[in-house]
Every structure is written in C-alpha cells, then in structure tokens.
Scaffold this motif. Sequence first.
Motif, mmCIF file in Angstrom:
data_model
loop_
_atom_site.group_PDB
_atom_site.id
_atom_site.type_symbol
_atom_site.label_atom_id
_atom_site.label_comp_id
_atom_site.label_asym_id
_atom_site.label_seq_id
_atom_site.Cartn_x
_atom_site.Cartn_y
_atom_site.Cartn_z
ATOM 1 N N ALA A 110 -0.425 0.683 4.946
ATOM 2 C CA ALA A 110 0.814 1.381 5.309
ATOM 3 C C ALA A 110 0.924 1.511 6.824
ATOM 4 C CB ALA A 110 0.863 2.750 4.644
ATOM 5 N N LEU A 111 -0.195 1.793 7.476
ATOM 6 C CA LEU A 111 -0.194 1.924 8.937
ATOM 7 C C LEU A 111 0.040 0.573 9.601
ATOM 8 C CD1 LEU A 111 -0.578 3.839 11.321
ATOM 9 C CD2 LEU A 111 -3.020 3.357 11.212
ATOM 10 N N TYR A 120 0.729 15.982 1.552
ATOM 11 C CA TYR A 120 -0.679 16.357 1.502
ATOM 12 C C TYR A 120 -1.393 16.069 2.812
ATOM 13 C CZ TYR A 120 -0.031 17.323 -3.385
ATOM 14 O OH TYR A 120 0.423 17.874 -4.567
ATOM 15 N N GLY A 121 -0.646 15.639 3.831
ATOM 16 C CA GLY A 121 -1.225 15.445 5.157
ATOM 17 C C GLY A 121 -1.756 14.052 5.415
ATOM 18 N N THR A 122 -2.404 13.934 6.568
ATOM 19 C CA THR A 122 -2.988 12.670 7.003
ATOM 20 C C THR A 122 -4.385 12.521 6.409
ATOM 21 O OG1 THR A 122 -4.015 13.681 8.940
ATOM 22 C CG2 THR A 122 -1.779 12.798 9.225
ATOM 23 N N LEU A 123 -4.966 11.372 6.617
ATOM 24 C CA LEU A 123 -6.332 11.121 6.147
ATOM 25 C C LEU A 123 -7.275 12.184 6.712
ATOM 26 C CD1 LEU A 123 -8.502 9.381 4.769
ATOM 27 C CD2 LEU A 123 -8.552 7.974 6.828
ATOM 28 N N ALA A 124 -7.197 12.433 7.999
ATOM 29 C CA ALA A 124 -8.086 13.420 8.632
ATOM 30 C C ALA A 124 -7.868 14.812 8.059
ATOM 31 C CB ALA A 124 -7.862 13.423 10.142
ATOM 32 N N GLU A 125 -6.614 15.180 7.840
ATOM 33 C CA GLU A 125 -6.317 16.500 7.272
ATOM 34 C C GLU A 125 -6.858 16.621 5.859
ATOM 35 O OE1 GLU A 125 -2.184 17.370 9.777
ATOM 36 O OE2 GLU A 125 -2.078 16.389 7.821
ATOM 37 N N ARG A 126 -6.715 15.568 5.092
ATOM 38 C CA ARG A 126 -7.208 15.589 3.712
ATOM 39 C C ARG A 126 -8.736 15.653 3.678
ATOM 40 N NH1 ARG A 126 -5.016 11.053 0.259
ATOM 41 N NH2 ARG A 126 -6.195 12.237 -1.283
ATOM 42 N N GLU A 127 -9.391 14.913 4.570
ATOM 43 C CA GLU A 127 -10.854 14.963 4.632
ATOM 44 C C GLU A 127 -11.324 16.365 5.007
ATOM 45 O OE1 GLU A 127 -12.187 10.443 5.772
ATOM 46 O OE2 GLU A 127 -11.492 11.735 7.411
ATOM 47 N N LYS A 128 -10.623 16.985 5.933
ATOM 48 C CA LYS A 128 -10.964 18.346 6.364
ATOM 49 C C LYS A 128 -10.832 19.336 5.202
ATOM 50 C CE LYS A 128 -9.961 21.611 10.061
ATOM 51 N NZ LYS A 128 -9.105 21.903 11.215
ATOM 52 N N CYS A 138 2.642 8.189 -2.797
ATOM 53 C CA CYS A 138 3.014 7.262 -1.723
ATOM 54 C C CYS A 138 2.175 7.510 -0.479
ATOM 55 C CB CYS A 138 4.486 7.452 -1.346
ATOM 56 S SG CYS A 138 5.651 7.206 -2.678
ATOM 57 N N TYR A 139 1.953 6.439 0.260
ATOM 58 C CA TYR A 139 1.352 6.524 1.589
ATOM 59 C C TYR A 139 2.426 6.007 2.535
ATOM 60 C CZ TYR A 139 -2.771 6.871 -1.278
ATOM 61 O OH TYR A 139 -3.672 7.257 -2.236
ATOM 62 N N ALA A 140 2.819 6.858 3.479
ATOM 63 C CA ALA A 140 3.937 6.510 4.361
ATOM 64 C C ALA A 140 3.562 6.734 5.812
ATOM 65 C CB ALA A 140 5.149 7.358 4.003
ATOM 66 N N SER A 141 3.930 5.780 6.660
ATOM 67 C CA SER A 141 3.639 5.924 8.085
ATOM 68 C C SER A 141 4.778 6.654 8.778
ATOM 69 C CB SER A 141 3.415 4.549 8.719
ATOM 70 O OG SER A 141 4.609 3.796 8.675
ATOM 71 N N GLY A 142 4.424 7.334 9.856
ATOM 72 C CA GLY A 142 5.409 8.047 10.667
ATOM 73 C C GLY A 142 4.704 8.745 11.814
ATOM 74 N N VAL A 143 5.475 9.140 12.822
ATOM 75 C CA VAL A 143 4.876 9.866 13.938
ATOM 76 C C VAL A 143 4.592 11.309 13.538
ATOM 77 C CG1 VAL A 143 5.815 8.393 15.753
ATOM 78 C CG2 VAL A 143 7.100 10.398 15.006
ATOM 79 N N ASP A 144 5.285 11.777 12.500
ATOM 80 C CA ASP A 144 5.012 13.094 11.933
ATOM 81 C C ASP A 144 5.390 13.061 10.458
ATOM 82 O OD1 ASP A 144 7.825 13.359 11.843
ATOM 83 O OD2 ASP A 144 7.876 14.537 13.675
ATOM 84 N N GLU A 145 5.043 14.133 9.756
ATOM 85 C CA GLU A 145 5.287 14.136 8.321
ATOM 86 C C GLU A 145 6.778 14.092 7.995
ATOM 87 O OE1 GLU A 145 2.656 16.013 5.083
ATOM 88 O OE2 GLU A 145 4.194 17.522 5.513
ATOM 89 N N ARG A 152 4.177 8.700 20.648
ATOM 90 C CA ARG A 152 3.259 9.310 19.684
ATOM 91 C C ARG A 152 2.806 8.239 18.705
ATOM 92 N NH1 ARG A 152 6.028 14.592 17.398
ATOM 93 N NH2 ARG A 152 7.515 13.042 16.704
ATOM 94 N N PRO A 153 1.533 8.247 18.395
ATOM 95 C CA PRO A 153 1.015 7.219 17.492
ATOM 96 C C PRO A 153 1.489 7.434 16.056
ATOM 97 C CG PRO A 153 -0.697 8.814 17.995
ATOM 98 C CD PRO A 153 0.497 9.164 18.850
ATOM 99 N N GLN A 154 1.624 6.336 15.349
ATOM 100 C CA GLN A 154 1.942 6.384 13.926
ATOM 101 C C GLN A 154 0.722 6.897 13.173
ATOM 102 O OE1 GLN A 154 4.819 5.166 12.071
ATOM 103 N NE2 GLN A 154 5.820 5.261 14.049
ATOM 104 N N GLN A 155 0.972 7.667 12.140
ATOM 105 C CA GLN A 155 -0.075 8.148 11.257
ATOM 106 C C GLN A 155 0.377 7.862 9.827
ATOM 107 O OE1 GLN A 155 -1.854 12.092 12.473
ATOM 108 N NE2 GLN A 155 0.176 12.258 13.373
ATOM 109 N N VAL A 156 -0.527 7.968 8.893
ATOM 110 C CA VAL A 156 -0.170 7.778 7.489
ATOM 111 C C VAL A 156 -0.303 9.115 6.778
ATOM 112 C CG1 VAL A 156 -0.776 6.634 5.329
ATOM 113 C CG2 VAL A 156 -0.833 5.370 7.469
#
Length: 123
Positions: free
Chosen positions: A103-104, A79-87, A48-55, A18-22
């Motif tokens: 961070a990524l 608060y979710g990933t970048l995509a989730e926050r944009e949504k 904080c901005y933290a990388s991980g495969v899930d929250e 699974r890819p890393q997300q921030v």
Amino acid sequence: MSDTPEKPVPEKAAKEKRPQQVFTLLVEVGRHENDGLPKGATGAGLLCYASGVDEAEAVRETVAILKQADLAPLDVTGYGTLAEREKQGHEIGEEERALMSRALDENSVIVAQMSPFYGDEKA
C-alpha cells in the motif's frame, strides 16, 4: 476596478513534505446496486490498508475508492499506523506487513479481507 496593481500571488512557502504512512482501517459497507456482495448479505466489513499523510487523508481516499467500486461505505474505524499498532501490542504477521508495504509502495488502498454480513447475525 482598482488602480492599484495586482499583488503577485506568492508561491506556497516550501512546505515540509510529510511522509506517506499506511493506516489500518475497518470499513463497514451497506448494500448498493452492483456492489458484488453475496446474495443475501446485508453489507460487509472490509479490512483495508491505506496510505496517506494522515489518517483523515487515508480515510477520504479509501471511501472515494470504495464508492467508485459501487460499494456504500457507512462507517470507518481507524486502527492507526504499523508503529501505533505495535505500540498497542497488536501481533502483525509477515503477510499483513507485506500488504502494508505494498500500500505504501503503490500509494494505494489495499482491501485485505472482506467479511459479508447477513441479517441473522447477532451483534
């Protein structure tokens, strides 16, 4: 002891990596000896901005790193990933995007902002 031969332990099936997300996390910390917080502060909020495969992984890594830094994490809000926050309609500036990218790239936790709390603040 059993006379049956030991079964070879199968190698883990080729798991899909699974890819890393921030993830954007807000961490509330209390006081702890040698925490570096300002005199008179009762704690702080850390963005904080933290990388991980899930929250959950991002939260675990963030808490572990903050504890190593002599901070006392009390609560974490995701608060979710970048995509989730944009949504959700969050406005995300270039500086914030750059910190997320860092961070990524570094597979790390970036503390972007620290706001001390003082006992006289009203909730």
